[in-house]
Scaffold this motif. Structure first.
Motif, short mmCIF file in Angstrom:
data_model
loop_
_atom_site.label_atom_id
_atom_site.label_comp_id
_atom_site.label_asym_id
_atom_site.label_seq_id
_atom_site.Cartn_x
_atom_site.Cartn_y
_atom_site.Cartn_z
N TYR A 1 0.77 -1.08 -0.06
CA TYR A 1 -0.50 -0.37 -0.06
C TYR A 1 0.49 1.17 -0.35
O TYR A 1 1.37 1.23 0.63
CB TYR A 1 -0.66 0.38 1.09
N VAL B 1 3.42 -5.01 2.59
CA VAL B 1 2.15 -5.94 3.55
C VAL B 1 2.54 -7.27 3.76
O VAL B 1 2.32 -8.08 3.84
CB VAL B 1 0.83 -5.66 4.21
N PRO C 1 -1.55 -14.58 13.27
CA PRO C 1 -2.18 -13.94 14.14
C PRO C 1 -2.76 -12.50 13.14
O PRO C 1 -2.47 -12.46 11.73
CB PRO C 1 -0.67 -13.08 14.36
N SER C 2 -3.20 -11.75 13.64
CA SER C 2 -3.55 -10.79 13.10
C SER C 2 -3.10 -9.76 12.74
O SER C 2 -2.13 -9.03 13.16
CB SER C 2 -4.86 -10.09 14.06
N GLY C 3 -3.68 -9.31 10.81
CA GLY C 3 -2.49 -7.86 10.96
C GLY C 3 -1.67 -8.97 9.94
O GLY C 3 -0.24 -7.84 9.31
N CYS C 4 -1.51 -10.30 9.81
CA CYS C 4 -0.12 -10.85 9.00
C CYS C 4 -0.11 -10.55 7.69
O CYS C 4 -0.15 -11.07 6.74
CB CYS C 4 -0.36 -12.21 9.72
N GLY C 5 -1.93 -10.28 7.79
CA GLY C 5 -1.35 -10.19 5.23
C GLY C 5 -2.71 -10.88 4.84
O GLY C 5 -2.66 -11.30 3.67
N LYS C 6 -3.40 -11.72 5.78
CA LYS C 6 -4.34 -12.75 4.87
C LYS C 6 -5.33 -12.36 4.46
O LYS C 6 -5.36 -13.48 3.33
CB LYS C 6 -5.04 -14.05 6.60
N SER C 7 -6.34 -11.78 5.13
CA SER C 7 -7.39 -10.58 4.29
C SER C 7 -6.12 -10.71 2.85
O SER C 7 -7.42 -10.28 2.11
CB SER C 7 -7.81 -9.86 5.35
N THR C 8 -5.59 -9.46 2.99
CA THR C 8 -5.53 -8.88 2.44
C THR C 8 -4.96 -10.14 0.88
O THR C 8 -5.23 -9.93 0.05
CB THR C 8 -3.89 -8.00 2.06
#
Ligand SMILES: Nc1ncnc2c1ncn2[C@@H]1O[C@H](COP(=O)(O)OP(=O)(O)O)[C@@H](O)[C@H]1O
Ligand SMILES: [Mg+2]
Lengths: 314, 356
Positions: B13, B18, B37-44
């Protein structure tokens, strides 16, 4: 407690005691101040206005009841019917364009534009400038010998003579509609923008994955979700436009030859300037059915839609 | 159905990277869980597969076709969002039939496919309701129904269960797995919950700070983690890590922790006497044993089937999960041991597993 027990304790106290403490009456006491204010400042003037329309009151003379004579008189009055026509014309055209432009601007401002905050504040400018000030600006823009529009068109070689903006009845009507739109668009745009921002972006993503084009996103997601707020904003927009006064009064005072009288300006002219309170009041009272119609319309528009009902488990 | 190939995919970004080059092969019909863990880029990563985010570098192909520049609707994927993203102004029926309606399918076809999906998910009695009139679990089901109706090549799930209560989550977990066994559609499922990953996946991709730490079958990751991150992330309660050195006692390899605890190990890396290491041992692999190492009990938490004991050695806390009903009191010293084959050794600097 059984019913009998309640009954005995209740009769044991005076009526006043009961009125003071009973739940339903408590509500009544709390509402009393609000009701008082409404009656004093809304219902009384409205009632007085309607009453005046049935009298031949003049400024400085209280007048006596003359029944429907004022209305009878108005029904043959070309100027009155002209003002009814122009009020409807003004309201309908201005409201439709304000809605279309406002929605367009709102959609535009809802995008990720550079300098978003700045653009949003710029859009609000027409709304925060005092009406009279913007009316004077427009008056200048439309001036028959100094108009910047005429000047530019002549420089561009498109026309030969200065346009008589406010001197010709139809020109004047359109000019006023344009000025009203300019003033009213920010209200519509910002309110709809607020509505747009409540729509979760994941709905657009879901629709995009479901195969919706940009237009279909708008048609099937944005627009239906926006309808409740559209109903509110358009009701207010119509009411404000219908009862407009300042803009007209500052720019044309109803002229030329009464072509741009709204019912509100005509009423003011007859009642305050002309001194015929009764007749002015009749014109103002004649606005009520139109306003009621607009309110009825919004009442149905504001009804909770079926999809807004039901529990919210979030 | 289709395979999904993720080749050296990167995402930034602006100037912030990321995702730093991710490679995953997803076979046709496979159920792959991206966990981390949260924020590791899975959703991205998932959103790049869906086409909701641009791909900064690398390549994603679905069914052999490179989709980097293919818009979402032509990728033939369906996605279930964490907040379900149901259209609030449409009934369950219309929500489920929306994609078909956009494709201009005829009414009878929509009716048929929606009622098939509704049958599978038990949504038949709810078809005329609006999303607001549904419970969380029912909404979740409708969101899945909307995906099933499309009969896509790939299902994408982004933390679909995290808004549900614990009990429902377990039930839906089973249901999604059953659904996959029935439909056999390739599925990419994102979660931060390693239990969900373990129970549902054919293959788990463990992510951390935008890179892939390890890919493997659930039990492979549990038994043979590549590094301390995976070892600590997979399994619950998490693996205990003890700092110490390797050594030998009576000709056998042992691990001596900085706190003085000494545990036998099966295979020590060659020529490793005195080498500083981190030892990892899972709480469930520890047992009480009269000949074992002494630790001090801090807290005892009986759970019926097993007993969790938090113990201290030096200033390091360890969690032990005993199958037998021991009830030591806090402050007491107990002796624990573990199967030397079940401990893991890591390099303290790189965090990588040390080969035996
Ligand atoms: N639109 C965005 N702009 C900038 N950074 C973002 C954006 N979306 C996500 N990120 C960052 O990317 C990283 C990965 O986010 P995400 O994929 O949502 O993580 P998660 O594994 O929890 O799903 C996070 O550090 C987040 O802050
Ligand atoms: Mg996420």
């Amino acid at each position: 407690m059984t019913d009998a027990a309640i009954a005995t304790t209740a009769t044991g106290r005076s009526t006043w005691e009961r009125l003071r403490s009973h739940r339903d009456w408590m509500g009544f006491w709390f509402m009393l101040p609000a009701a008082g204010i409404l009656i004093l400042f809304l219902a009384y003037p409205l009632g007085l206005g309607v009453w005046l329309s049935f009298t031949d009151a003049k400024i400085g003379r209280s007048g006596s009841f003359i029944g429907l004579e004022n209305y009878d008189w108005l029904s043959d009055d070309k100027i009155f019917w002209g003002s009814v026509f122009f009020t409807l014309f003004y309201t309908i055209f201005a409201s439709i364009v304000k809605f279309a432009l406002g929605l367009y601007l709102a959609l535009l401002l809802n995008k990720n534009l550079p300098m978003k905050a700045l653009l949003r504040s710029i859009v609000l400018i027409p709304y925060i400038v005092p009406t009279v000030l913007s009316a004077i600006a427009f008056w200048w823009i439309y001036d028959s010998s100094f108009s910047i529009i005429s000047w530019s068109l002549i420089k561009l070689g498109l026309i030969d003579n200065y346009i008589n903006f406010l001197g010709d009845p139809w020109n004047a009507r359109w000019c006023l509609v344009v000025a009203n739109i300019w003033r009213g668009v920010p209200f519509v745009a910002i309110t709809l923008l607020a509505g747009l921002q409540t729509v979760s972006p994941s709905l657009y993503e879901a629709a995009t994955i479901d195969g919706a084009s940009r237009w279909q996103n708008f048609r099937f997601v944005t627009y239906p979700l926006l309808t409740p707020i559209i109903a509110v904003v358009m009701t207010f927009s119509v009411l404000f436009t219908f009862t407009d006064f300042q803009l007209i009064w500052a720019m044309t005072r109803g002229g030329p030859v009464n072509a741009t009288h709204l019912m509100a300006t005509l009423s003011y002219q007859r009642a305050i300037l002309g001194g015929n309170l009764g007749e002015g009041a009749a014109i103002a009272t004649a606005m009520i059915p139109f306003l009621l119609a607009a309110i009825m319309f919004s009442w149905f528009g504001l009804q909770k839609r079926k999809w807004q009902q039901g529990g919210d488990n979030d | 159905m289709a395979s999904v190939d993720i080749r050296d995919v990167r995402k930034a970004y602006g100037a912030t990277a990321v995702i730093h080059g991710v490679n995953v092969d997803i076979k046709d019909g496979e159920f792959v869980v991206l966990v981390g863990p949260s924020g590791c880029g899975k959703s991205t990563l998932l959103r790049m597969i869906a086409g909701l985010e641009n791909i900064t570098g690398g390549q994603i192909s679905i069914g052999g076709r490179v989709v980097n520049d293919v818009p979402p609707k032509e990728r033939d994927i369906a996605m279930v969002f964490q907040n379900y993203a149901l259209y609030p102004h449409m009934t369950v029926y219309d929500n489920m039939g929306f994609s078909l309606k956009l494709r201009k399918a005829d009414k009878a076809e929509i009716e048929k496919r929606v009622s098939q999906a509704a049958d599978i998910l038990g949504l038949k009695p709810l078809l005329e309701r609006y999303p607001r009139q549904l419970s969380g679990g029912q909404r979740q089901r409708v969101a899945m129904g909307r995906a099933i109706v499309r009969n896509p090549q790939v299902f994408l799930f982004d933390e679909p269960l995290s808004n549900l209560d614990a009990k429902l989550r377990v039930a839906m977990r089973t249901e999604i797995k059953e659904l996959h066994q029935r439909l056999k559609t390739t599925t990419v499922y994102v979660t931060h919950d390693q239990i969900e990953a373990m129970t549902m996946a054919d293959k788990i991709v463990v992510m951390h700070d935008g890179i892939v730490e390890q890919i493997g079958a659930p039990l492979d990751l549990y038994d043979r983690p590549d590094n301390m991150f995976v070892a600590g992330f997979i399994g619950s309660p998490a693996m205990n890590f003890l700092r110490g050195k390797l050594g030998s006692e009576n000709g056998r390899s042992v691990f001596k922790s900085d706190s003085g605890l000494s545990l036998p190990i099966a295979r020590a890396p060659a020529a490793s006497d005195g080498k500083p290491v981190v030892l990892g041992v899972r709480p469930e692999h520890l047992a009480t044993n009269g000949d074992g190492a002494a630790v001090n009990v801090v807290v005892v938490e009986p759970m019926g089937s097993e007993t969790q004991v938090v113990a201290k050695t030096g200033d390091q806390e360890m969690i032990c999960l005993f199958r037998d009903r021991v009830m030591p009191s806090p402050g007491e010293t107990i002796r624990i041991a573990c199967d030397p084959n079940l401990v893991h050794l890591f390099d303290p600097d790189s965090g990588k597993t040390l080969a035996a």
